[in-house]
Design a protein around this motif. Sequence first.
Motif, PDB file in Angstrom:
ATOM      1  N   VAL A  55      -8.979   0.090  -9.465  1.00  0.00           N
ATOM      2  CA  VAL A  55      -8.543   0.338  -8.090  1.00  0.00           C
ATOM      3  C   VAL A  55      -9.506  -0.316  -7.102  1.00  0.00           C
ATOM      4  CG1 VAL A  55      -8.167   2.118  -6.340  1.00  0.00           C
ATOM      5  CG2 VAL A  55      -7.319   2.458  -8.664  1.00  0.00           C
ATOM      6  N   GLY A  80       0.301   4.907  -4.689  1.00  0.00           N
ATOM      7  CA  GLY A  80      -0.018   3.499  -4.485  1.00  0.00           C
ATOM      8  C   GLY A  80       0.846   2.834  -3.432  1.00  0.00           C
ATOM      9  N   ALA A  92      -7.623   4.781  -1.327  1.00  0.00           N
ATOM     10  CA  ALA A  92      -7.241   4.506  -2.711  1.00  0.00           C
ATOM     11  C   ALA A  92      -8.322   4.938  -3.698  1.00  0.00           C
ATOM     12  CB  ALA A  92      -6.942   3.019  -2.889  1.00  0.00           C
ATOM     13  N   LEU A 128      -1.774   4.573  -9.908  1.00  0.00           N
ATOM     14  CA  LEU A 128      -2.157   5.461  -8.811  1.00  0.00           C
ATOM     15  C   LEU A 128      -0.903   6.121  -8.246  1.00  0.00           C
ATOM     16  CD1 LEU A 128      -4.738   6.273  -7.214  1.00  0.00           C
ATOM     17  CD2 LEU A 128      -4.056   4.586  -5.509  1.00  0.00           C
ATOM     18  N   TYR A 174      -1.222  -4.893  -2.550  1.00  0.00           N
ATOM     19  CA  TYR A 174      -1.864  -3.604  -2.764  1.00  0.00           C
ATOM     20  C   TYR A 174      -0.887  -2.597  -3.375  1.00  0.00           C
ATOM     21  CZ  TYR A 174      -5.883  -5.096   0.069  1.00  0.00           C
ATOM     22  OH  TYR A 174      -6.984  -5.744   0.551  1.00  0.00           O
ATOM     23  N   LEU A 226      -1.503  -1.320  -7.184  1.00  0.00           N
ATOM     24  CA  LEU A 226      -1.904   0.083  -7.301  1.00  0.00           C
ATOM     25  C   LEU A 226      -0.895   0.878  -8.111  1.00  0.00           C
ATOM     26  CD1 LEU A 226      -3.256   0.813  -3.695  1.00  0.00           C
ATOM     27  CD2 LEU A 226      -4.580   0.554  -5.790  1.00  0.00           C
ATOM     28  N   MET A 227       0.397   0.583  -7.956  1.00  0.00           N
ATOM     29  CA  MET A 227       1.401   1.272  -8.773  1.00  0.00           C
ATOM     30  C   MET A 227       1.305   0.839 -10.230  1.00  0.00           C
ATOM     31  SD  MET A 227       4.832   1.677  -6.419  1.00  0.00           S
ATOM     32  CE  MET A 227       5.037  -0.080  -6.122  1.00  0.00           C
TER      33      MET A 227
END
Length: 355
Positions: A272, A229, A254, A226, A217, A221-222
């Motif tokens: 996401v 993240g 998120a 985000l 995750y 996410l990074m």
Amino acid sequence: MALPIKEQMKYWGAVTAVFFVLLWVLGNVILPFVLGGAIAYFLDPVADRLERMGLSRAASVVVITLVAILTFVIIALLIIPSLVNQAVALFNVAPELTKDLHGFLSTHFPSLFEADSVLNKTLLSLGETIRERGGQLLETVLSSAASMINILILLIIVPVVAVYLLYDWDHMVAKIDLLLPRDHAPVIRRLAGQIDTTLASFIRGMGTVCLVLGTYYAVTLMLVGLQFGLVVGAIAGLITFIPYLGSIVGGVLAIGLALFQFWGDWVSVGLVAAIFVSGQMIEGNFLTPKLVGSSVNLHPVWLIFALSAFGALFGFVGMLVAVPVTASLGVIARFAVEHYRESRLYRGLESLDRE
């Protein structure tokens, strides 16, 4: 001659009562020892495997300790500062996110707002409240963790206890085996083996699942861009062991942050959401079946109840012992049901006819 069942129940009941009383009275005093024991239990199979490869027990413990120290240093230098910075930034940006939410709702749903409506005042004050309370909470946690007592517990007592217990683990198990009541030793060994299998499948398996999912995750996410993240991934991975909670909390957090950051860029928002959907598919179809297995027999509702009850009664230490106690009670309950189904109480006249 073996003691009557009633006498045995008195002794085992007294032992159980003493265990819970000590857990209640000592509380945080035994926290480092519980953590050290959990670490030693988690790492004992690694030490056993190193022994089978030709190393002595002492050499195996040294190797494990050096690898653990190196891992801790890498995490402390590379991950923890970024995690703390993102957590602080998330608290600080909360008022802006709340204002954006207020503006979005007032533009698209103006009927929700009136001059002095409760909803309007709530949304305006929500972000500031989160920042103030969240900042106070974060400051309290950081100052508490920075205190000398907690540093000694986390950095000295827990590792020392874990190393000593890991080195003497097999010896302690053998000593405990010698203390078992001789008449019941085979049954106790069988139940202990089933409890160990359940705990090993759940704790070691779910620990690995939490680590893998948290890393997945955070990294994905990074990569999507985000802003927070790493924090979201760490939170989602940390609470994955509680059924469904990790995915729900992480997904809501998120996707909510993505809506504010990528509003209008629905591809990024969809990415996401897809990350958490794919994470659940990976966990349900691959990670949990392979790493945890189907023999754990810990129902999600029973696990959630145990964590809540032990946490309320005994605090953080209670949450740590909730899973082992729950697994043990489950094995004992299945053993009792097995004997009940073989007893006259269950079989009735059928058992008399066969005799």
